[in-house]
Each structure stands twice: as structure tokens, then as C-alpha cells.
Design a protein around this motif. Structure first.
Motif, PDB file in Angstrom:
ATOM      1  N   LYS A  61      20.734  -6.012 -22.217  1.00  0.00           N
ATOM      2  CA  LYS A  61      19.423  -6.685 -22.104  1.00  0.00           C
ATOM      3  C   LYS A  61      19.054  -7.321 -23.446  1.00  0.00           C
ATOM      4  CE  LYS A  61      17.483  -3.472 -18.694  1.00  0.00           C
ATOM      5  NZ  LYS A  61      16.375  -2.524 -18.416  1.00  0.00           N
ATOM      6  N   GLY A  62      18.138  -8.316 -23.395  1.00  0.00           N
ATOM      7  CA  GLY A  62      17.613  -8.914 -24.621  1.00  0.00           C
ATOM      8  C   GLY A  62      17.847 -10.405 -24.693  1.00  0.00           C
ATOM      9  N   ARG A  63      17.699 -10.972 -25.952  1.00  0.00           N
ATOM     10  CA  ARG A  63      17.814 -12.419 -26.160  1.00  0.00           C
ATOM     11  C   ARG A  63      19.246 -12.868 -25.868  1.00  0.00           C
ATOM     12  NH1 ARG A  63      14.423 -15.891 -28.460  1.00  0.00           N
ATOM     13  NH2 ARG A  63      13.121 -14.202 -29.289  1.00  0.00           N
ATOM     14  N   GLY A  64      19.347 -13.895 -25.034  1.00  0.00           N
ATOM     15  CA  GLY A  64      20.642 -14.416 -24.611  1.00  0.00           C
ATOM     16  C   GLY A  64      21.033 -13.941 -23.233  1.00  0.00           C
ATOM     17  N   VAL A  65      20.302 -12.871 -22.729  1.00  0.00           N
ATOM     18  CA  VAL A  65      20.595 -12.361 -21.381  1.00  0.00           C
ATOM     19  C   VAL A  65      19.395 -12.637 -20.482  1.00  0.00           C
ATOM     20  CG1 VAL A  65      21.214 -10.335 -20.007  1.00  0.00           C
ATOM     21  CG2 VAL A  65      22.177 -10.609 -22.287  1.00  0.00           C
ATOM     22  N   ASP A  68      15.027 -15.801 -23.592  1.00  0.00           N
ATOM     23  CA  ASP A  68      15.560 -17.082 -24.111  1.00  0.00           C
ATOM     24  C   ASP A  68      16.350 -16.870 -25.394  1.00  0.00           C
ATOM     25  OD1 ASP A  68      14.517 -18.538 -22.032  1.00  0.00           O
ATOM     26  OD2 ASP A  68      12.618 -18.980 -23.070  1.00  0.00           O
ATOM     27  N   PRO A  69      17.516 -17.542 -25.471  1.00  0.00           N
ATOM     28  CA  PRO A  69      18.081 -18.455 -24.461  1.00  0.00           C
ATOM     29  C   PRO A  69      18.793 -17.679 -23.352  1.00  0.00           C
ATOM     30  CG  PRO A  69      19.495 -18.397 -26.382  1.00  0.00           C
ATOM     31  CD  PRO A  69      18.340 -17.522 -26.705  1.00  0.00           C
ATOM     32  N   LYS A  70      18.223 -17.682 -22.168  1.00  0.00           N
ATOM     33  CA  LYS A  70      18.742 -16.901 -21.050  1.00  0.00           C
ATOM     34  C   LYS A  70      20.108 -17.448 -20.585  1.00  0.00           C
ATOM     35  CE  LYS A  70      14.165 -15.742 -19.232  1.00  0.00           C
ATOM     36  NZ  LYS A  70      13.255 -15.843 -18.056  1.00  0.00           N
ATOM     37  N   GLY A  71      20.936 -16.527 -20.007  1.00  0.00           N
ATOM     38  CA  GLY A  71      22.197 -16.928 -19.387  1.00  0.00           C
ATOM     39  C   GLY A  71      23.317 -17.239 -20.333  1.00  0.00           C
ATOM     40  N   VAL A  72      23.179 -16.898 -21.619  1.00  0.00           N
ATOM     41  CA  VAL A  72      24.275 -17.160 -22.561  1.00  0.00           C
ATOM     42  C   VAL A  72      25.322 -16.050 -22.468  1.00  0.00           C
ATOM     43  CG1 VAL A  72      24.872 -17.446 -24.987  1.00  0.00           C
ATOM     44  CG2 VAL A  72      22.760 -18.424 -24.081  1.00  0.00           C
ATOM     45  N   LEU A  73      24.914 -14.765 -22.337  1.00  0.00           N
ATOM     46  CA  LEU A  73      25.825 -13.623 -22.334  1.00  0.00           C
ATOM     47  C   LEU A  73      25.661 -12.796 -21.061  1.00  0.00           C
ATOM     48  CD1 LEU A  73      25.233 -12.404 -26.009  1.00  0.00           C
ATOM     49  CD2 LEU A  73      27.068 -13.892 -25.184  1.00  0.00           C
ATOM     50  N   SER A  74      26.726 -12.034 -20.735  1.00  0.00           N
ATOM     51  CA  SER A  74      26.685 -11.061 -19.631  1.00  0.00           C
ATOM     52  C   SER A  74      27.699  -9.944 -19.936  1.00  0.00           C
ATOM     53  CB  SER A  74      27.012 -11.712 -18.281  1.00  0.00           C
ATOM     54  OG  SER A  74      28.370 -12.129 -18.251  1.00  0.00           O
ATOM     55  N   ILE A  75      27.564  -8.775 -19.297  1.00  0.00           N
ATOM     56  CA  ILE A  75      28.480  -7.660 -19.495  1.00  0.00           C
ATOM     57  C   ILE A  75      28.959  -7.136 -18.135  1.00  0.00           C
ATOM     58  CG2 ILE A  75      26.628  -5.946 -19.604  1.00  0.00           C
ATOM     59  CD1 ILE A  75      28.310  -4.459 -21.721  1.00  0.00           C
ATOM     60  N   ASN A  76      30.217  -6.775 -18.054  1.00  0.00           N
ATOM     61  CA  ASN A  76      30.776  -6.193 -16.824  1.00  0.00           C
ATOM     62  C   ASN A  76      30.321  -4.742 -16.778  1.00  0.00           C
ATOM     63  OD1 ASN A  76      32.625  -4.765 -14.981  1.00  0.00           O
ATOM     64  ND2 ASN A  76      33.796  -6.689 -14.986  1.00  0.00           N
ATOM     65  N   LYS A  87      26.768 -22.996 -24.341  1.00  0.00           N
ATOM     66  CA  LYS A  87      26.659 -23.252 -25.779  1.00  0.00           C
ATOM     67  C   LYS A  87      25.344 -22.692 -26.337  1.00  0.00           C
ATOM     68  CE  LYS A  87      29.275 -27.614 -25.703  1.00  0.00           C
ATOM     69  NZ  LYS A  87      29.225 -29.063 -26.014  1.00  0.00           N
ATOM     70  N   VAL A  88      25.348 -22.425 -27.653  1.00  0.00           N
ATOM     71  CA  VAL A  88      24.142 -22.005 -28.384  1.00  0.00           C
ATOM     72  C   VAL A  88      24.022 -22.869 -29.644  1.00  0.00           C
ATOM     73  CG1 VAL A  88      22.969 -20.115 -29.555  1.00  0.00           C
ATOM     74  CG2 VAL A  88      24.348 -19.658 -27.543  1.00  0.00           C
TER      75      VAL A  88
END
Length: 722
Positions: A61-65, A68-76, A87-88
Motif C-alpha cells: 500500500k501507499g504512494r504509487g499503488v 498518487d501516482p496510482k497504478g505504478v507498482l503492484s505485488i504478487n 513511467k514515473v
């Protein structure tokens, strides 16, 4: 792509409870993510693993997930692999702060919670940008080489302190290029020049400046334009070309302009480099000033202090000119490859012009060397006595003008003057006590006139101090005073004044005329009216007289009538006797048909009645007279006559009343005799007989008498018949 993965494990043991088992906490320090990664997306950034004997689920959870910026990172959630989906921008987000959790799948309890940072790595994707696209400045051509002209500044948004944001400045082009001037740019972005600027060669320079970063992969840059405007300086001195005007100035005259100076200047018109500034040399008396005409740049010479023909008929001065802006010169002597060039400057002499001014003679007014003179003279001096001599001077000595003196102002007409010599003498004796003398000083104004055309005049003032003499006798301030009647001694204050000054104005001594001594002092006999008042009736005789003087003209007749009536009553009162009386004055008329009863058989029987009646009559008369006096207006003549008669009568009446009161106090009381009144039928045989003089009695008078007298007449007639 380079992925850095660092895991730090910390094991916390509690020393207090050795047998208690604690779960381990994992803290992941950071991951690195390059901005503007070209993809393809998604790609793996790294993986998180935990050593457990049970299954766990991973949560990020947090910035990038989810922030904002949402949807940059995810974890399995099962494997812990972190992926990058887009891109960032480093210039927008320099670090992403997140929270990592591992939960027990059997009960979903949080097994491990980690803090996690993802740093965005900068790439050189921003060129340096100037604060302005165009810089516009203006400088004078007299600006010295090496001076600051303008500063340019560019900003690079890439990571500070890296090669991507390090900027280098460079001049790309200069238009026009001149051999005597060269522009250069310092590392800080400051622009300056070497050599000499010349407005006549180039009045504007256009400079292109570049700013470039030092990126390793790629170098980015941008440009700006600098416009340098050259303002014309004073590198051409003004030159006097000539003069116009008569060059003649009238003496004793100011404000005239005898001539104008003309100047030429090659610098730009109406600038400080072109505007002339004139100065005067050799004007020892400060007679001239010069100003610049803003339209023509000419110098206008003006007389500001009067010139004197008799002292100097010709004036020689020098006019010099320079510009408002200091003159400068610049010449390049040597051009060096490093540092400033070698230059030299030349000094120019001021342009000058010699001027001759002719002073023209005019008739000037004569003047007194002592315009105010102070003189001392005794009053009452002899006629013709010398007072003073006034002397005037004529500045036009070469003209031999004749001067004539006269008295201009002599308020009392006491002075005369010799028109040729200016000698002032006494025409009439001076009187210090005159209204024309102020604080002992008499002022006379003398005028002198020359006989030129036009005639000129001047004046002088004589302040004559008149010495006092004892030529005035003292005078009483008041000619009338009043005193109160009293059995004791009464007094009043008498004051005097003297027109002479100290020590002739006092102190004073007062004596009656019969007692006046011949002691040599300044004396004067003065009549003084003293009014004696009964202060119980009137507090002041003088105040009463002033009130009485305000009476009208109608009171005059009343006053005469009252005076006659009072005199008649006084005469009748004086005829009252306290002894036996054998005769009675004839009565012609009795008002209101009333018979006055008199008992003359006994000693003093009539005095008490008459005294009382005369008192009442007098007071009533006086009261009516005062009321009538105050109610009307009168002329000055009637006022004076009435005031004199009234005052005299009042004083006389008061004296008479006082004597009657004294006499009344000595009389004994008696029982009044009862007399019969009219219309009462009684026997009148007890009445005292009344004898009338035979030679003065007229029987016809009885027909006009009232009922009482007719009854009395019948009794007298019947007794005579017997």
C-alpha cells in the motif's frame, strides 16, 4: 534495468521475559526506479521473500499503488514479486513511500509489516531554461570596459548536483561586430565588454547566449537574446561660435540681457551630452549671470546687480562652456587575449569667449549719507533758531546737478528749511505737549530734488526730541465734587494733573485761594463746585445732577412751576411764627373749596402743623419733579437751567427742613382745636375772629368763596351790624 534490493533484518529480544517467543520484524530499506523507463510494461522491479513454515499473503500500500501516482507498482500476494506498470517523472515524484505487509493465511493476522522506499532515478530529460527569452538593457557610450551590463540565468529541473543540471553559458553571436568593442560572458552568466563603445559607430548590439547542461548520455541546451542599447555620451565638446546683442547695459538697472552666446555641439540634441552649461570669469562685482536657453542651447547673459557708470564705464568678462554631462574620450591602444584591453583617453579644453559690456550713464537720484538724524531741542525755543543741516549727495558728480531742499512732512508746521543749503530752523515754537509729539519726539521729513530731466528725489527723516519745560500749570481733573452732610467732618478727594512730564508733573499741593502763598511754584486758581448732599436721600449730588440733565424739553416748564411753588411755600414757611399774630395775609383762592384752619391765639400753635405740612408738600413736590425729569428728553440749555435751579432749591429745602425739625423738637405737644366743617349746622360763635385789612378787602371776592367762607362772611357781617 538495474534493480537494487536490500533487506535488513532486526531481531528484538526482551531481556525481562526470556521464555517468551517474539516474531521477527523485517524492514526493506529501498528500491530504485529509473524515470521515463521505455518499457515494455509491466516488468519486475524485485521480490520479497519470508522464511515461514506456514503460508503467508503479501500486501503493498501507499504512494504509487493506491496513492498518487496510482497504478505504478503492484505485488504478487503469493510470491511477493513487485512489478512496474508505467513511467514515473523524477521532476514530479523523487521518492515513493509504501507499506509492505505479510499476513498468515490461516487466520489473516499480520505476521510482518515493513516500511518501504522506492527512489526515482533521474535522467537528463530537461534542458536549461532562461528566465527570459529576451533581455533588453540600455547603457551610455561612456560606460567603462569591464562594467556589468546584464546578467542572464537559466534553470535545469533535473536532479540538482548532477551533471544533468550543471549549466555552461556561451555567447553564440554578436551583431554588429565592431573592432573597438568585444562582449564576453562569465560562468555566472554576467555579460560585459572590452574596449570602447561609440554611439556613432553602433547604437545597438544584439547578442545570442546559449545555456547547455552536462548530461552523460545526452546534453540539452537553450538560447536567449540580449539587446544592448547604446545611449549617446558626451564625447564631443561644445564650441562657442559667436554672440549677438548690443553689449550695452544701463547703470542702476537689473534684469536686462545685453547679449546672447551661441554654441555648437555634435552630440545628440536635447541630451545631457548636448546641453550646454555656461560660466562667467572676471565678474568681480557679481553683476552678471548666464542661463541656458533649452531650445537653442544659447547662453543668455543678464545683469543681476546694478552697474555704476561713475565707477566703471566698461566691464570685461570671459564666458566658458561645457556640457551638463562630463566630457570623455576613449581610444583602444592594445588588444589582449586575456583580461581587459589597453585604452587611452584625451582631455579637451573648454571653449571660451571674451565679452565687453559698455555701461551707459543715467540720471541717478541724490541720496542722504544719513537718512535718519536724531536731534534734541528745548520746547518753546526762539523762532529762527538753528535745528540741523541736512546734506545730500549726487552720484552723478560729472553732471554738476543742483540740489534743492524742501520740507515734505511737518505735521505742526514748526519748521522751515533753506532750499539751497539744507539748513533747518524753527518757524514756530515747539510744544512738547502737542498731539503731534509722540513720546517726546517730533518727526519731520525732508526731501531733496535734483534739477535734471527727469527729476530725481530722495528723503531724510529728522527725529527731534523735544526737551520738556515747566510751561503748564496743574489742572483739577474734576470741577465738581460732592460731600455728605454730617454732624462730623466730611471730606472728599480732589485730584489734579499736569501736561508736563517728569519732574514737572508732580507732586501737587492744594490750598484755598485765600491761603495761596507766593512760593514761586507753577500755580493756578481753579473754581471748584462742592455740592453738599443728604446721603440718606441721595448718595451723590453729582450722580443725581447727571441723571437730571437727561430730562426732556417738557420738563423745563415743570421745573419753573415747581421752583415758583417751592419759593412760595418757603416764604410762607418763613412767615410762620411761634408767638402771637394779629394779622393774616389776604386769601384770594383756595383749591377744592377747602378752608385752611389756623390757630393764632396761642403761642406756637401754628408751627407744628405748618412744619409737618411743609415737609409733606416739599417731599411730594421733589418726588413729582424727579419723576417728570427722568421721563422725558430735553435740550442742553434746559437741562443746565433745571439742574442749577433744582440743586439750589434742594439744598435750600434740606437746610430749612433741618431747622424746622430742630424747632419742632423744642415745641410742646397740644391738643388740636376742633373746627366745624361745611354743611354742619352748629353755632359758630366760638370761632376766633378773622380781621381783614379794610383798605385791601374787596367784598366782591366773597361771592367766589366756597361754602365755609360764605358762612364765615355771614358771621362777620352780622357782628359788624351789631
Amino acid at each position: 534495468m538495474i534493480i537494487y534490493f536490500v533487506l535488513l533484518v532486526m531481531l528484538c529480544l526482551c531481556n525481562t521475559y526470556l521464555l517468551e517467543r517474539h516474531k521477527r520484524s523485517w524492514i526493506i530499506d529501498s528500491f530504485d526506479l529509473v524515470e521515463e523507463h521505455p518499457g515494455p510494461f509491466p516488468y519486475d522491479m524485485g521480490q520479497i521473500t519470508l522464511d515461514r513454515n506456514y503460508l503467508v499473503e503479501f500486501v503493498l500500500k501507499g504512494r504509487g499503488v493506491d496513492v498518487d501516482p496510482k497504478g505504478v507498482l503492484s505485488i504478487n500476494p503469493n510470491t511477493g514479486v513487485i512489478k512496474v506498470h508505467r513511467k514515473v517523472d523524477f521532476e514530479e515524484y523523487k521518492v515513493l513511500m509504501l507499506t509492505f505487509q505479510a499476513r498468515n493465511k490461516s487466520n489473516l493476522a499480520v505476521d510482518t509489516q515493513l516500511g518501504m522506499e522506492v527512489k526515482i532515478l533521474d535522467i537528463n530529460d530537461n534542458p536549461p531554461v532562461f528566465q527570459r527569452k529576451v533581455y533588453d538593457v540600455s547603457i551610455t557610450e561612456a560606460t567603462k570596459q569591464g562594467s556589468f551590463l546584464v546578467g542572464v540565468l537559466a534553470i535545469d529541473n533535473d536532479a540538482q548536483g548532477t551533471l544533468n543540471s550543471t549549466i555552461d553559458y556561451k555567447i553564440i553571436s554578436v551583431t554588429p561586430r565592431t573592432k573597438n568593442a568585444e562582449f564576453y560572458l562569465q560562468d555566472s552568466g554576467t555579460i560585459s565588454f572590452k574596449g570602447c563603445l561609440d554611439y556613432e559607430v553602433a547604437n545597438k548590439y544584439i547578442i545570442t547566449v546559449e545555456a547547455k547542461d552536462r548530461g552523460e548520455v545526452v546534453k540539452l541546451s537553450s538560447t536567449a537574446t540580449v539587446i544592448v542599447n547604446i545611449i549617446d555620451g558626451n564625447n564631443h565638446p561644445p564650441v562657442i561660435t559667436g554672440q549677438t546683442g548690443s553689449g550695452i547695459a544701463l547703470e542702476e538697472t537689473t534684469g536686462i540681457s545685453p547679449l546672447a552666446i551661441h554654441t555648437r555641439d555634435a552630440d545628440t540634441r536635447n541630451t545631457a551630452a548636448w546641453m550646454a552649461s555656461y560660466s562667467i570669469q572676471g565678474d568681480k562685482g557679481g553683476h552678471f549671470s548666464i542661463r541656458t536657453d533649452p531650445e537653442t542651447n544659447d547662453g543668455i547673459l543678464t545683469v543681476v546687480k546694478p552697474l555704476d557708470f561713475e565707477k566703471q564705464a566698461q566691464q570685461s568678462i570671459t564666458i566658458s562652456v561645457e556640457n551638463e554631462e562630463p566630457l570623455y574620450s576613449c581610444e583602444v591602444k592594445e588588444r589582449s587575449t586575456s583580461g581587459l584591453w589597453t585604452i587611452i583617453s584625451h582631455s579637451a579644453k573648454k571653449s571660451t569667449q571674451s565679452i565687453n559690456i559698455t555701461v551707459e550713464d543715467v540720471n541717478e537720484p541724490p541720496y542722504f549719507s544719513e537718512p535718519v538724524r536724531k536731534i534734541v531741542i528745548e520746547e518753546n525755543g526762539a523762532v529762527g533758531a538753528f535745528v540741523d543741516k541736512v546734506t545730500a549727495l549726487d552720484p552723478d558728480t560729472h553732471r554738476l546737478n543742483k540740489l534743492e531742499y524742501a520740507i515734505k512732512q511737518d505735521p505742526a508746521g514748526w519748521m522751515t528749511i533753506n532750499p539751497t543749503t539744507g539748513e533747518v530752523s524753527v518757524k514756530e515754537p515747539l510744544d512738547r505737549e502737542s498731539s503731534h509729539v509722540t513720546n517726546g519726539t517730533y518727526t519731520v521729513t525732508v526731501i531733496v530734488t535734483d534739477k535734471e530731466n527727469p527729476k530725481m528725489t530722495s528723503t531724510a527723516t529728522l527725529q527731534i526730541y523735544v526737551e520738556d519745560k515747566n510751561d503748564n500749570v496743574p489742572l483739577l481733573k474734576d470741577s465738581e465734587v460732592s460731600v455728605c452732610q454730617s454732624e462730623e467732618i466730611s471730606s472728599t478727594e480732589i485730584t489734579a494733573h499736569d501736561l508736563d512730564g517728569d519732574p514737572y508733573s508732580g507732586p501737587f499741593s492744594f490750598e484755598l485761594k485765600e491761603m495761596l502763598r507766593k512760593n514761586g511754584a507753577s500755580t493756578r486758581a481753579t473754581n471748584l463746585s462742592v455740592a453738599a448732599c443728604d446721603c440718606s436721600v441721595s448718595p451723590s449730588c453729582l450722580v443725581e445732577r447727571q441723571v437730571q440733565k437727561k430730562a426732556g424739553t417738557g420738563v423745563y416748564g415743570t421745573a419753573i412751576f415747581a421752583s415758583l411753588l417751592v419759593f412760595a411755600l418757603l416764604l410762607l414757611a418763613f412767615t410762620c411764627s411761634c408767638g402771637a399774630v394779629n394779622s393774616l395775609a389776604q386769601v384770594e383762592d383756595v383749591s377744592q373749596d377747602a378752608l385752611l384752619s389756623y390757630n393764632i391765639e396761642k403761642l406756637g400753635t401754628d408751627c407744628m402743623h405748618h412744619t409737618s405740612r411743609w415737609k409733606q408738600s416739599l417731599y411730594r413736590t421733589d418726588s413729582r419733579l424727579k419723576d417728570s425729569t427722568l421721563s422725558r428728553k430735553t435740550s442742553e440749555r434746559n437741562q443746565n437751567m433745571y439742574s442749577i435751579s433744582q440743586s439750589a432749591l434742594q439744598s435750600l429745602l434740606l437746610l430749612r427742613l433741618h431747622s424746622l425739625q430742630s424747632l419742632e423738637n423744642e415745641l410742646v405737644d397740644y391738643e388740636p382745636h376742633l373746627y366745624a366743617l361745611e354743611d354742619i349746622s352748629v353755632n359758630f360763635e366760638d370761632l376766633d375772629p378773622i380781621e381783614l385789612p379794610r383798605n385791601e378787602f374787596n367784598p366782591e371776592l366773597l361771592s367766589d368763596l366756597g361754602p365755609a367762607f360764605r358762612n364765615l362772611a355771614s358771621i362777620v357781617t352780622s357782628r359788624k351790624a351789631e
